[in-house]
Design a protein around this motif. Structure first.
Motif, PDB file in Angstrom:
ATOM      1  N   LYS A  78       2.693  -5.096 -14.096  1.00 53.63           N
ATOM      2  CA  LYS A  78       3.590  -4.722 -13.059  1.00 53.63           C
ATOM      3  C   LYS A  78       2.593  -4.271 -11.949  1.00 53.63           C
ATOM      4  CE  LYS A  78       7.363  -1.601 -11.900  1.00 53.63           C
ATOM      5  NZ  LYS A  78       6.638  -1.008 -10.588  1.00 53.63           N
ATOM      6  N   ILE A  79       1.292  -3.505 -12.087  1.00 53.15           N
ATOM      7  CA  ILE A  79       0.785  -3.029 -11.060  1.00 53.15           C
ATOM      8  C   ILE A  79       0.004  -4.225 -10.280  1.00 53.15           C
ATOM      9  CG2 ILE A  79      -1.433  -2.662 -12.388  1.00 53.15           C
ATOM     10  CD1 ILE A  79      -1.949  -0.107 -10.926  1.00 53.15           C
ATOM     11  N   ILE A  80      -0.201  -5.270 -11.017  1.00 54.08           N
ATOM     12  CA  ILE A  80      -1.083  -6.496 -10.212  1.00 54.08           C
ATOM     13  C   ILE A  80       0.183  -7.159  -9.424  1.00 54.08           C
ATOM     14  CG2 ILE A  80      -1.934  -8.792 -10.793  1.00 54.08           C
ATOM     15  CD1 ILE A  80      -3.427  -7.845 -12.958  1.00 54.08           C
ATOM     16  N   ILE A  81       1.501  -7.265  -9.805  1.00 54.25           N
ATOM     17  CA  ILE A  81       2.413  -7.854  -9.062  1.00 54.25           C
ATOM     18  C   ILE A  81       2.872  -6.989  -8.027  1.00 54.25           C
ATOM     19  CG2 ILE A  81       4.942  -8.259  -9.258  1.00 54.25           C
ATOM     20  CD1 ILE A  81       3.516 -10.582 -10.504  1.00 54.25           C
ATOM     21  N   ASP A  82       2.639  -5.721  -8.022  1.00 55.23           N
ATOM     22  CA  ASP A  82       3.141  -4.708  -6.886  1.00 55.23           C
ATOM     23  C   ASP A  82       1.970  -4.760  -5.911  1.00 55.23           C
ATOM     24  OD1 ASP A  82       5.368  -3.906  -8.141  1.00 55.23           O
ATOM     25  OD2 ASP A  82       4.515  -2.102  -8.845  1.00 55.23           O
ATOM     26  N   LYS A  83       0.707  -4.984  -6.334  1.00 53.15           N
ATOM     27  CA  LYS A  83      -0.269  -4.947  -5.366  1.00 53.15           C
ATOM     28  C   LYS A  83      -0.146  -6.307  -4.509  1.00 53.15           C
ATOM     29  CE  LYS A  83      -3.709  -1.832  -7.336  1.00 53.15           C
ATOM     30  NZ  LYS A  83      -3.816  -1.028  -6.135  1.00 53.15           N
ATOM     31  N   MET A  84      -0.157  -7.495  -5.181  1.00 53.97           N
ATOM     32  CA  MET A  84      -0.045  -8.715  -4.523  1.00 53.97           C
ATOM     33  C   MET A  84       1.233  -9.005  -3.719  1.00 53.97           C
ATOM     34  SD  MET A  84      -1.834 -11.481  -7.037  1.00 53.97           S
ATOM     35  CE  MET A  84      -0.575 -11.300  -8.564  1.00 53.97           C
ATOM     36  N   LYS A  85       2.411  -8.332  -4.009  1.00 52.41           N
ATOM     37  CA  LYS A  85       3.636  -8.324  -3.406  1.00 52.41           C
ATOM     38  C   LYS A  85       3.361  -7.835  -2.067  1.00 52.41           C
ATOM     39  CE  LYS A  85       6.855  -5.693  -4.793  1.00 52.41           C
ATOM     40  NZ  LYS A  85       8.027  -5.228  -5.747  1.00 52.41           N
ATOM     41  N   LEU A  86       2.759  -6.606  -1.965  1.00 51.05           N
ATOM     42  CA  LEU A  86       2.278  -6.038  -0.566  1.00 51.05           C
ATOM     43  C   LEU A  86       1.522  -6.767   0.218  1.00 51.05           C
ATOM     44  CD1 LEU A  86       1.568  -2.372  -1.655  1.00 51.05           C
ATOM     45  CD2 LEU A  86       3.603  -3.062  -0.467  1.00 51.05           C
ATOM     46  N   ARG A  87       0.634  -7.414  -0.221  1.00 46.79           N
ATOM     47  CA  ARG A  87      -0.371  -8.655   0.532  1.00 46.79           C
ATOM     48  C   ARG A  87       0.632  -9.763   0.971  1.00 46.79           C
ATOM     49  NH1 ARG A  87      -5.130  -8.373  -4.097  1.00 46.79           N
ATOM     50  NH2 ARG A  87      -5.455  -6.110  -3.874  1.00 46.79           N
ATOM     51  N   VAL A  88       1.398 -10.193   0.254  1.00 47.00           N
ATOM     52  CA  VAL A  88       2.139 -11.262   0.602  1.00 47.00           C
ATOM     53  C   VAL A  88       3.415 -11.288   1.289  1.00 47.00           C
ATOM     54  CG1 VAL A  88       3.642 -11.738  -1.307  1.00 47.00           C
ATOM     55  CG2 VAL A  88       2.455 -13.796  -0.098  1.00 47.00           C
ATOM     56  N   LYS A  89       4.033  -9.846   1.676  1.00 47.96           N
ATOM     57  CA  LYS A  89       5.292  -9.495   1.759  1.00 47.96           C
ATOM     58  C   LYS A  89       5.511 -10.066   3.423  1.00 47.96           C
ATOM     59  CE  LYS A  89       8.056  -5.853  -0.187  1.00 47.96           C
ATOM     60  NZ  LYS A  89       8.457  -4.525  -0.003  1.00 47.96           N
ATOM     61  N   GLY A  90       4.326  -9.747   4.407  1.00 48.22           N
ATOM     62  CA  GLY A  90       4.503 -10.308   5.782  1.00 48.22           C
ATOM     63  C   GLY A  90       4.701 -11.627   5.896  1.00 48.22           C
ATOM     64  N   TYR A  91       3.712 -12.161   5.385  1.00 50.40           N
ATOM     65  CA  TYR A  91       3.680 -13.836   5.090  1.00 50.40           C
ATOM     66  C   TYR A  91       5.325 -14.250   4.810  1.00 50.40           C
ATOM     67  CZ  TYR A  91       2.807 -18.450   3.422  1.00 50.40           C
ATOM     68  OH  TYR A  91       2.752 -19.909   3.185  1.00 50.40           O
ATOM     69  N   VAL A  92       5.729 -13.727   3.856  1.00 49.46           N
ATOM     70  CA  VAL A  92       6.906 -14.211   3.217  1.00 49.46           C
ATOM     71  C   VAL A  92       8.084 -14.138   4.128  1.00 49.46           C
ATOM     72  CG1 VAL A  92       8.884 -14.067   1.496  1.00 49.46           C
ATOM     73  CG2 VAL A  92       6.287 -14.096   0.801  1.00 49.46           C
ATOM     74  N   TYR A  93       7.922 -12.711   4.911  1.00 51.98           N
ATOM     75  CA  TYR A  93       9.016 -12.363   5.801  1.00 51.98           C
ATOM     76  C   TYR A  93       8.903 -13.455   7.009  1.00 51.98           C
ATOM     77  CZ  TYR A  93      10.173  -8.018   3.737  1.00 51.98           C
ATOM     78  OH  TYR A  93      10.761  -7.177   2.850  1.00 51.98           O
ATOM     79  N   LYS A  94       7.774 -13.567   7.684  1.00 56.32           N
ATOM     80  CA  LYS A  94       7.575 -14.464   8.480  1.00 56.32           C
ATOM     81  C   LYS A  94       8.120 -16.168   8.514  1.00 56.32           C
ATOM     82  CE  LYS A  94       3.504 -12.256  10.765  1.00 56.32           C
ATOM     83  NZ  LYS A  94       1.984 -12.262  10.989  1.00 56.32           N
ATOM     84  N   THR A  95       7.782 -16.394   7.177  1.00 62.67           N
ATOM     85  CA  THR A  95       8.238 -17.818   6.477  1.00 62.67           C
ATOM     86  C   THR A  95       9.754 -17.968   6.860  1.00 62.67           C
ATOM     87  OG1 THR A  95       6.216 -18.108   5.665  1.00 62.67           O
ATOM     88  CG2 THR A  95       8.043 -19.450   5.058  1.00 62.67           C
ATOM     89  N   TRP A  96      10.456 -16.803   6.182  1.00 65.54           N
ATOM     90  CA  TRP A  96      11.740 -16.957   6.027  1.00 65.54           C
ATOM     91  C   TRP A  96      12.474 -16.660   7.328  1.00 65.54           C
ATOM     92  CZ3 TRP A  96      14.927 -19.141   2.495  1.00 65.54           C
ATOM     93  CH2 TRP A  96      14.350 -19.297   1.360  1.00 65.54           C
ATOM     94  N   CYS A  97      11.976 -16.169   8.304  1.00 61.50           N
ATOM     95  CA  CYS A  97      12.467 -15.736   9.647  1.00 61.50           C
ATOM     96  C   CYS A  97      12.379 -17.071  10.305  1.00 61.50           C
ATOM     97  CB  CYS A  97      11.720 -14.910  10.363  1.00 61.50           C
ATOM     98  SG  CYS A  97      12.184 -13.120   9.899  1.00 61.50           S
ATOM     99  N   ILE A  98      11.263 -17.869  10.085  1.00 59.46           N
ATOM    100  CA  ILE A  98      11.130 -19.259  10.885  1.00 59.46           C
ATOM    101  C   ILE A  98      12.134 -20.183  10.225  1.00 59.46           C
ATOM    102  CG2 ILE A  98       9.606 -21.071  11.084  1.00 59.46           C
ATOM    103  CD1 ILE A  98       8.912 -18.976  13.155  1.00 59.46           C
ATOM    104  N   ILE A  99      12.356 -20.198   8.927  1.00 55.30           N
ATOM    105  CA  ILE A  99      13.282 -21.007   8.231  1.00 55.30           C
ATOM    106  C   ILE A  99      14.622 -20.700   8.858  1.00 55.30           C
ATOM    107  CG2 ILE A  99      14.237 -21.757   6.179  1.00 55.30           C
ATOM    108  CD1 ILE A  99      11.286 -21.369   4.821  1.00 55.30           C
TER     109      ILE A  99
END
Length: 220
Positions: A78-99
């Motif tokens: 879980k701690i690894i998932i949480d750390k990586m989730k924080l790193r990728v959140k902005g990228y995912v948000y931008k991608t879905w906004c564009i889509i």
């Protein structure tokens, strides 16, 4: 009180058993746990008692979990998932906004749009696409050459490498059969424009971590 080699080895084996093998996160957690155990030992506890008490606190954070942001097929502590989730959140948000933006636009205007110099735009877009794919492959070969496992490498493999499928999807053209710009295909190119800076960031972070821990000897 300072821990000795054998005691640190025991902590590292615990992290390895829990699936913590990304260098950047492993060393960070190892330092935290060592400091916590040393604090208890300074209060009069022996190592084994201190280790068991700290491990009990860390176990819930090291239980396996997954996340929408990384893909539910990937299960990690879980701690690894949480750390990586924080790193990728902005990228995912931008991608879905564009889509969503493109899908809304397509809904109201149709799947394609007439443009001037469509062939020139097509050639330029495909050139950008193939250069980007070549850069992604070159970056990944360099990452593999370092032989270090980091969370940044994992994100590069799961979030950036899939871009290599885009040329297949486009079928060597962002135009439809009438020679107009296909908005669905153009959306993929915009997605790449967003992904490339993120890929560069992941690449740089991985290289930085690899250099930092290149002399670190993992305790087997």
């Amino acid at each position: 009180m300072q821990l000795n080699y054998e005691q640190i080895s025991q902590i590292e084996h615990y992290l390895k058993k829990k699936g913590v093998y990304y260098e950047d996160i492993k060393i960070e957690l190892l330092d935290h746990i060592c400091i916590q155990i040393e604090a208890l030992m300074s209060s009069g506890y022996d190592f084994n008692t201190s280790f068991e008490e700290i491990v009990e606190k860390w176990d819930p954070m090291l239980s396996y979990s997954s996340s929408f942001y990384l893909g539910y097929t990937y299960s990690k502590p879980k701690i690894i998932i949480d750390k990586m989730k924080l790193r990728v959140k902005g990228y995912v948000y931008k991608t879905w906004c564009i889509i969503l933006l493109f899908l809304t636009f397509i809904y109201f205007t149709g799947h394609d749009i007439a443009v001037n110099n469509s062939q020139v735009i097509n050639i330029f877009s495909l050139s950008f696409l193939y250069v980007s794919c070549i850069a992604i492959v070159a970056g990944y070969f360099f990452i593999r050459k370092t032989k270090q496992k980091t969370s940044y490498r994992f994100l590069y493999e799961t979030q950036i490498l899939p871009i290599l499928t885009v040329p297949i999807i486009l079928s060597n053209s962002i135009l439809n059969k009438d020679g107009n710009l296909d908005l669905l295909k153009f959306m993929l190119l915009v997605f790449i424009v967003i992904a490339i800076p993120f890929g560069i960031e992941l690449f740089k972070k991985h290289v930085e971590i690899s250099k930092k821990y290149s002399d670190y000897e993992t305790i087997e």
